[in-house]
Design a protein around this motif. Structure first.
Motif, PDB file in Angstrom:
ATOM      1  N   THR A 183       0.831  -1.201   0.000  1.00  0.00           N
ATOM      2  CA  THR A 183       0.000   0.000   0.000  1.00  0.00           C
ATOM      3  C   THR A 183       0.869   1.255   0.000  1.00  0.00           C
ATOM      4  N   TYR A 208      -3.102   3.026  -9.918  1.00  0.00           N
ATOM      5  CA  TYR A 208      -4.129   3.145  -8.884  1.00  0.00           C
ATOM      6  C   TYR A 208      -5.235   2.113  -9.091  1.00  0.00           C
ATOM      7  N   ARG A 209      -5.703   1.960 -10.313  1.00  0.00           N
ATOM      8  CA  ARG A 209      -6.794   1.004 -10.577  1.00  0.00           C
ATOM      9  C   ARG A 209      -6.341  -0.440 -10.372  1.00  0.00           C
ATOM     10  N   TYR A 225      -4.038  -1.439  -8.250  1.00  0.00           N
ATOM     11  CA  TYR A 225      -3.946  -1.672  -6.815  1.00  0.00           C
ATOM     12  C   TYR A 225      -5.337  -1.758  -6.186  1.00  0.00           C
ATOM     13  N   SER A 226      -6.268  -0.921  -6.649  1.00  0.00           N
ATOM     14  CA  SER A 226      -7.632  -0.952  -6.105  1.00  0.00           C
ATOM     15  C   SER A 226      -8.326  -2.269  -6.428  1.00  0.00           C
ATOM     16  N   ALA A 227      -8.044  -2.842  -7.600  1.00  0.00           N
ATOM     17  CA  ALA A 227      -8.660  -4.096  -7.977  1.00  0.00           C
ATOM     18  C   ALA A 227      -8.100  -5.254  -7.155  1.00  0.00           C
ATOM     19  N   ARG A 228      -6.850  -5.162  -6.720  1.00  0.00           N
ATOM     20  CA  ARG A 228      -6.237  -6.228  -5.915  1.00  0.00           C
ATOM     21  C   ARG A 228      -6.772  -6.267  -4.501  1.00  0.00           C
ATOM     22  N   THR A 229      -7.129  -5.117  -3.980  1.00  0.00           N
ATOM     23  CA  THR A 229      -7.557  -5.077  -2.571  1.00  0.00           C
ATOM     24  C   THR A 229      -9.045  -5.180  -2.414  1.00  0.00           C
TER      25      THR A 229
END
Length: 114
Positions: free
Chosen positions: A55, A107-108, A110-114
């Motif tokens: 993160t 950003y997208r 990382y957002s999709a992974r979490t």
């Protein structure tokens, strides 16, 4: 007409002339009391220890890309508009735009992974 004492509203009078060792900000209500609650450094250190490494890395990468992208794009547009330097300005504007697009992609992902 001897030597009159200076008036109280003398603009050249030193307001801190009373005690040179006295803290001029000693009564500041926004200053943390000694031995009081956690200082900001302790809170910041605790927050960084709670954040996962991925993160923090994603945040730093996106922040750097957004700053570089905005700088490059705005400087490129200004070079074109104010100085007429189309080659350098276009390169900076395109590079800045690409940096912003890469920041959105990171950003997208990382957002999709979490």
């Amino acid at each position: 007409m001897g030597s009159d004492p200076p008036a109280d509203d003398d603009p050249l009078e030193d307001p801190f002339a009373d005690d040179p060792l006295e803290d001029p900000f000693g009564g500041d209500p926004f200053e943390d009391p000694i031995g009081g609650e956690d200082s900001g450094d302790d809170e910041l250190e605790r927050t960084f220890s709670e954040i996962s490494r991925s993160t923090l890395l994603a945040f730093v990468v996106v922040a750097v890309l957004v700053h570089a992208g905005l700088f490059g794009a705005s400087l490129g547009v200004m070079l074109i508009g104010f100085r007429g330097q189309w080659v350098g300005g276009s390169a900076l504007a395109i590079g800045g735009g690409l940096a912003l697009v890469v920041a959105v992609v990171v950003y997208r992902r990382y957002s999709a992974r979490t």
